[in-house]
Structures are given as C-alpha cells and as structure tokens.
Design a protein around this motif. Sequence first.
Motif, PDB file in Angstrom:
ATOM      1  N   VAL A 226       0.604  -0.714  -0.231  1.00  0.00           N
ATOM      2  CA  VAL A 226       0.176  -0.075  -0.226  1.00  0.00           C
ATOM      3  C   VAL A 226       0.924   1.215  -0.176  1.00  0.00           C
ATOM      4  N   PRO A 227       0.278   2.136  -0.866  1.00  0.00           N
ATOM      5  CA  PRO A 227       1.654   3.656  -0.701  1.00  0.00           C
ATOM      6  C   PRO A 227       1.680   4.374   0.416  1.00  0.00           C
ATOM      7  N   GLY A 228       2.777   4.792   1.227  1.00  0.00           N
ATOM      8  CA  GLY A 228       2.672   5.199   2.305  1.00  0.00           C
ATOM      9  C   GLY A 228       3.929   4.745   3.418  1.00  0.00           C
ATOM     10  N   PRO A 229       3.819   5.498   4.231  1.00  0.00           N
ATOM     11  CA  PRO A 229       5.404   5.129   4.740  1.00  0.00           C
ATOM     12  C   PRO A 229       5.118   3.709   5.687  1.00  0.00           C
ATOM     13  N   GLU A 230       3.509   3.024   5.992  1.00  0.00           N
ATOM     14  CA  GLU A 230       3.347   2.674   7.030  1.00  0.00           C
ATOM     15  C   GLU A 230       4.063   0.808   6.373  1.00  0.00           C
ATOM     16  N   HIS A 231       4.404   0.784   5.495  1.00  0.00           N
ATOM     17  CA  HIS A 231       5.029  -0.461   5.138  1.00  0.00           C
ATOM     18  C   HIS A 231       3.599  -1.357   5.211  1.00  0.00           C
ATOM     19  N   HIS A 232       2.445  -1.280   4.815  1.00  0.00           N
ATOM     20  CA  HIS A 232       0.998  -2.302   5.121  1.00  0.00           C
ATOM     21  C   HIS A 232       0.909  -2.427   3.180  1.00  0.00           C
ATOM     22  N   PHE A 233       0.210  -4.081   3.783  1.00  0.00           N
ATOM     23  CA  PHE A 233      -0.138  -4.793   2.122  1.00  0.00           C
ATOM     24  C   PHE A 233      -1.789  -5.486   1.845  1.00  0.00           C
ATOM     25  N   LEU A 234      -1.658  -5.633   1.003  1.00  0.00           N
ATOM     26  CA  LEU A 234      -2.500  -6.098   0.978  1.00  0.00           C
ATOM     27  C   LEU A 234      -2.244  -7.469   0.469  1.00  0.00           C
ATOM     28  N   ILE A 235      -3.524  -8.682   0.342  1.00  0.00           N
ATOM     29  CA  ILE A 235      -3.274 -10.004   0.220  1.00  0.00           C
ATOM     30  C   ILE A 235      -5.196 -10.432  -0.198  1.00  0.00           C
TER      31      ILE A 235
END
Length: 255
Positions: free
Chosen positions: A47-56
């Motif tokens: 996911v764009p952004g600084p949080e280092h989140h992902f989609l699955i």
Amino acid sequence: MSIAGSSLRDTVSAEEWRIRVDLAAAYRLTALFGWDDLVFTHISARVPGPEHHFLINPYGMMFDEITASSLVKIDGEGNKVSDSPYEINPAGFVIHSAVHAARENAHCVMHTHSVNGVAVSAQQGGLLPISQVSMGVLSSLGYHDYEGIALNPDEKPRLVRDLGKHTYLMLRNHGLLTVGATPADAFVAMYFFESACMIQLRAQAGGGPLVHIPQAVLDGVREQMQVATRGVRPGQLAWPGLLRRLDRANPGYAD
C-alpha cells in the motif's frame, strides 16, 4: 462475499484504491488463465505510504470472487491493520513478507502453484533455453531449493538470497514467483514464466532432441527486449487489454 465498494472506497486514499482494483484484477485474471490453486496461493501488493502495509487475499475466497473491497490490509507480520470481516492465512505471507522486506522495488509479489510451473520446478535442469519466451525469463531467474511448506521464518534469508535482484524465482518442487513494481508487472511476468514452462513441457513431450538457444543470443536479450517494447515495461503495455478481457469475462473486481 464483498463489502460495499463505495463505503470502503470513501475511507482509503485514491492511491490505495487504485492498487486494490489492480490487485483484485490480477487475482481474477489468475483464475481466468487457470493458474489458481483453489485458495492456496497469494498475490500481495504494498500500500503506498510510510506505514509498510500490504494487501492480500481473504483466506477461503476463490480468486475469481475477489474484489477491491474484500482484499485485507495487513502489516509486515501478517496482522490485520484495518477492519475486515475476513481473515488471512498468515503462513501464506511468509514468502511474501520476506521479499517485500528485502526488495524496495518489489511492490507486488505473485506466487503460483500452476501445474506447468510445478512440473518444470521438479526438473533437475529447471527452465531450458528452448523458446523465445524463455529468454526473457532466463535473463532474470533465480532458483530456491524446497525446504517444506513455507512456514519457517528461518527460511526467509535463503529465499531472499536466491531471489537476489531477479524478477523471476523458481521454487524447486513448489511453483513460481514473480515480483513487479505493480500488480500489472508481476502478472505479465508470470504470464511469460508460465508460458515458458508450458512450452518446455510440450516440447519435451514430443520426444525428440531439443534445440537450445546459444548463450551468445541469451546474453543480448535484455537489450533486444528494450527495443521490442520501446522502453516501456511489458506490464504497462499489456495491462489495459487484460482489463478489457476481464471486463468481458468476469466484471465486478472493482467493487
């Protein structure tokens, strides 16, 4: 089995929604091309952004059912970071989390257990230089030996080492993996990987001697590909047409 697209779309950034739509399309295209393995493989996207989140993908949902809204947002450890009625398979994120953490440019990681891919991954010689489509794959291909079902975090450093800076990774006795800057790039790379494996199996089934492409030709493939694609990534070229095909065959992924 989906959340109302309009309600979720209003709560996320435009950039995240765009990634959700493309990732959902990649899942449905994977099913359309016959590379899915029920619910047991994954495509993940940062996911764009600084949080280092992902989609699955939500665990238990078939690939041809996935929508932009049903994708689950997780952190680098596979924990949900936003409200979702769906769970994920944390073990399924072991491979993906290793690649995402090690490769800043690997915004999308795609892993399949396709019949053709697993069959070639079980061959001692791996992918052979016997077709034009194999040339691009061989120019950026690594191999990772099988260590069992990917549940052990200790395997991550070896997987990252074997992938290196490559776009393609053959998981011995297991399947195929591609990385890309976008879901489009990872999907189109997988198309070439899968096609090369299919061609190899069919050529071998013919029973005759195989003609190998000389190393000197393979060495020049990167430059030739740049000319053939006019410097544009193959994913960018093919993705709009793939979405049109998906709109005809299985619309609704953008919900």
